[in-house]
Motif scaffolding. Structure first.
Motif: not given
Length: 398
Positions: A209, A323, A325, A352
């Motif tokens: 992520n 994920s 962000s 995340t």
């Protein structure tokens, strides 16, 4: 296939399971200590997932209790239609039938996954790892006791005590009907299941992520989010592995210095690209392949990026589809990022670590899917059903 139990009976089994987990709390933790002592690997994330303490038991109890409070996901009307010839047509949710979950290390999955499958009217086949065998068998014993006390067949929850070759043989030629397989673990496990399974598989893929610190980011916020996403639970698939920092970020050098200092407080190994490593006390990336890696460890990569668009391209190239962000005060840039990043969950100014069935309002999760069919992201109670057509006529022919 077992006949569907009434929702009242399913809920009663779940609540009985909750009380048995409470009654057998000490026994579960004691048995789990034996599994921990026998574990001879050096994978700290595996060990973390294997461990059962009071907090883990609390979470197990909370999971089945919450499931018992939720609406029945089976038989929910999704569509209705009156045909020109008078037939009444309905589409309703229906159980898959039998779901096989293959997982590593985590005894809590033996509670949560079995609970979600059972509540949604499915028989569950559990294939846990050898490292958690004793813990899993104890929990399955409690499932069987809860089922028996409510007059339900113990066949609803079955544990497959197979070695690797036996598992492969079962995947290639199941000895009973299997309608869906969910592998929940590392990339090697997922590849193994995909290679040998002959029935549908929902892939719970790798994390890897990203957080992108946009040039208009709140730096204190960015620091908090990155540290949380990286260090709060390194064994979780929603943990952070990569940080992209906008080259135009105000006070960029100071921010990077503070970030490195904070991560080192948690003993995080930090790798950096050429742009950042030349000015900071971090190791230089030796291979671009590291951008593909999911670490599940106290390890992180930070790199410099020129723009939001470049960040989007990099994330879509290297991430596991889990994920990502963006940290920014610019709502338009956040919207562009969230619409363009091809991940199951996208965030604006948040960690995340929230990609989790419980945190996203599902009450729990079977796994987190990085596939796009039939469900993406956390697979909760509502997603462990298929659908079925009900057509009522009075003699219509075509």
């Amino acid at each position: 296939m077992n006949t569907l139990l009434s929702i009242e009976k399913r809920n009663a089994v779940l609540l009985k399971m909750a009380s048995l987990l409470q009654e057998e709390r000490k026994a579960i933790i004691t048995i789990n200590k034996n599994d921990l002592q026998a574990y001879d690997g050096d994978d700290i994330s595996m060990y973390d997932r294997l461990k059962v303490d009071d907090a883990k038991v609390d979470d197990m109890i909370k999971s089945v209790t919450h499931l018992a409070s939720q609406e029945d996901p089976v038989g929910v009307e999704r569509f209705r239609f009156t045909h020109d010839n008078g037939m009444q047509v309905y589409n309703k949710t229906a159980s898959f039938g039998t779901v096989l979950i293959i997982y590593e290390s985590r005894p809590d999955v033996t509670v949560e996954a079995a609970g979600i499958a059972f509540k949604s009217g499915n028989k569950i086949l559990l294939k846990g790892g050898k490292e958690s065998l004793n813990s899993n068998l104890k929990i399955v014993e409690l499932w069987h006791k809860a089922l028996k006390e409510q007059g339900a067949s113990q066949d609803w929850v079955e544990y497959l005590q197979y070695n690797r070759s036996e598992t492969r043989a079962f995947l290639e030629k199941p000895t009973q009907q299997v309608d869906l397989i969910v592998p929940r673990g590392g990339e090697r496990l997922i590849a193994f299941v995909k290679q040998h399974a002959v029935c549908p598989v929902i892939v719970s893929g790798r994390g890897n992520n990203f957080v992108y610190v946009h040039k208009e980011a709140d730096l204190d916020m960015a620091l908090r989010i990155i540290v949380n996403a990286k260090t709060a639970k390194i064994s979780a698939c929603n943990a952070l592995d990569k940080v992209l920092i906008d080259k135009h970020l105000f006070n960029k050098e100071e921010f990077v210095h503070n970030l490195i200092s904070k991560l080192k407080e948690f003993d995080v190994e930090i790798l950096g690209d050429e742009a950042l490593s030349k000015n900071h006390d971090i190791n230089l990336i030796t291979s671009e392949d590291v951008w593909y890696e999911e670490f599940l460890d106290y390890k992180i990569v930070i790199g410099e990026i020129a723009s939001n668009q470049e960040a989007i391209v990099k994330i879509n190239t290297y991430s596991g589809g889990h994920s990502a962000s963006i940290i920014t005060a610019n709502a338009a840039e956040a919207q562009l990022f969230m619409e363009s990043v091809d991940n199951a969950a996208v965030y604006h100014n948040a960690s995340t670590r929230f990609t989790d069935g419980g945190q996203l309002g599902l009450g729990g999760e079977l796994a987190i899917s990085t596939d796009k069919l039939h469900q993406r992201g956390p697979i909760g109670l509502q997603h462990l059903v298929t659908n079925k057509w009900y057509v009522h006529g009075n003699g219509q022919i075509r």
